[in-house]
Design a protein around this motif. Sequence first.
Motif, PDB file in Angstrom:
ATOM      1  N   GLY A  75       0.804  -1.221   0.000  1.00  0.00           N
ATOM      2  CA  GLY A  75       0.000   0.000   0.000  1.00  0.00           C
ATOM      3  C   GLY A  75       0.832   1.264   0.000  1.00  0.00           C
ATOM      4  N   THR A  76       2.160   1.114  -0.065  1.00  0.00           N
ATOM      5  CA  THR A  76       3.074   2.261  -0.155  1.00  0.00           C
ATOM      6  C   THR A  76       4.029   2.021  -1.323  1.00  0.00           C
ATOM      7  N   ASP A  77       4.957   2.962  -1.526  1.00  0.00           N
ATOM      8  CA  ASP A  77       5.930   2.764  -2.602  1.00  0.00           C
ATOM      9  C   ASP A  77       7.220   2.121  -2.111  1.00  0.00           C
ATOM     10  N   THR A  78       7.296   1.757  -0.822  1.00  0.00           N
ATOM     11  CA  THR A  78       8.521   1.177  -0.258  1.00  0.00           C
ATOM     12  C   THR A  78       8.206  -0.104   0.500  1.00  0.00           C
ATOM     13  N   LEU A  79       8.840  -1.191   0.083  1.00  0.00           N
ATOM     14  CA  LEU A  79       8.653  -2.484   0.737  1.00  0.00           C
ATOM     15  C   LEU A  79       9.877  -2.799   1.600  1.00  0.00           C
ATOM     16  N   ILE A  80       9.627  -3.391   2.764  1.00  0.00           N
ATOM     17  CA  ILE A  80      10.693  -3.761   3.690  1.00  0.00           C
ATOM     18  C   ILE A  80      10.894  -5.273   3.650  1.00  0.00           C
ATOM     19  N   PHE A  81      12.149  -5.672   3.459  1.00  0.00           N
ATOM     20  CA  PHE A  81      12.548  -7.081   3.500  1.00  0.00           C
ATOM     21  C   PHE A  81      13.520  -7.250   4.663  1.00  0.00           C
ATOM     22  N   ASN A  82      13.285  -8.239   5.525  1.00  0.00           N
ATOM     23  CA  ASN A  82      14.146  -8.447   6.683  1.00  0.00           C
ATOM     24  C   ASN A  82      15.145  -9.575   6.426  1.00  0.00           C
ATOM     25  N   TYR A  83      16.393  -9.274   6.716  1.00  0.00           N
ATOM     26  CA  TYR A  83      17.483 -10.257   6.591  1.00  0.00           C
ATOM     27  C   TYR A  83      18.090 -10.491   7.962  1.00  0.00           C
ATOM     28  N   THR A  84      18.175 -11.759   8.370  1.00  0.00           N
ATOM     29  CA  THR A  84      18.792 -12.125   9.642  1.00  0.00           C
ATOM     30  C   THR A  84      20.151 -12.759   9.376  1.00  0.00           C
ATOM     31  N   VAL A  85      21.197 -12.169   9.934  1.00  0.00           N
ATOM     32  CA  VAL A  85      22.555 -12.690   9.746  1.00  0.00           C
ATOM     33  C   VAL A  85      22.656 -14.075  10.372  1.00  0.00           C
TER      34      VAL A  85
END
Length: 238
Positions: A75-85
Motif C-alpha cells: 500500500g506504499t511505494d517502499t517495501l521492507i525485506f528483513n534479513y537475519t545474519v
Amino acid sequence: VVDVTVGQSVTVTNDVSAPTVTSVSSDQAAGTYGIGTVIPIKVTFSEVVNVAGTPTLELETGTTDATAAYASGTGTDTLIFNYTVAATHVASDLDYKATTSLKLPTGGDTIRDNLSTNGTLTLATPGAANSLGNSEAIVIDGVRPTFSGYAANAGTKTITITASEVVSGTPDATDFTVTAGGSANTVTAAVVATNNNTSTITLTVANMIQNNAVVTVTYDASSTDSKKIKDANGNAVV
C-alpha cells in the motif's frame, strides 16, 4: 471539489505503465554486524504497490547466500525485506546477488500497482547507483571464533587456549572440562585476555600436570549469554 455538470466531459488517461524499482537501501547504520542481527532492506518503487504472499530478495553473503523475506510496506511505494545474519554469512559490503534477485517464489506471490499491473522487478546492477551496496556500507561477519591452539606445561597448573580472533567474555571455570593423563582435573579459574591482537583463555586446574600426560579440554558453550566467549561482533565460540 468541482462538480461535473451535464454537458461536460472528462478525459480519462489510462495508466498502462508497470511499477519499477527505483532503489534498494537500508536504514541500518553503517557498521559490522554478527549472527542474529536483523537488517531491514528497503525496496522503493516508482509508485504505490500492493503485495500478496511473501516476495524475497536474494543476498550475496559468501559461500552460503541469504534470502531476505518481505515484511511490510504493502500500500506504499517502499517495501521492507528483513534479513537475519546467520552463521557462515560474510560480506564486505552487503548487496543483493543480481539484477534478478527480487523474486516471487510462488504463483500466489505478487507485487502490483493499484490497477493490478504487475511490477517490473529488475534491480540496478549490484554495486551500481541505486543498489544496496552502493547506497549503504554494511559489513556482515557471520564467522564464529574458534579455539585454534592449546598449550600445557608439565609441572604447572596452567593451560593456555589461543582463540582464532580477538574475543572477550567472563566464562565460568565450570564451562571447561579438563582431563590429564586420563583423569579429570577440575578447572578452578578461566580468564580471557588479549595482547597484541591475540586472545588467550588461561585455565587454572586443581592438580599439577604430569610429564607426558595427554591433556584434553572441552568447552561448554551453553552458558548464559553474558558469560559466553564472543568476538567483537557478538559471535560466540561454539
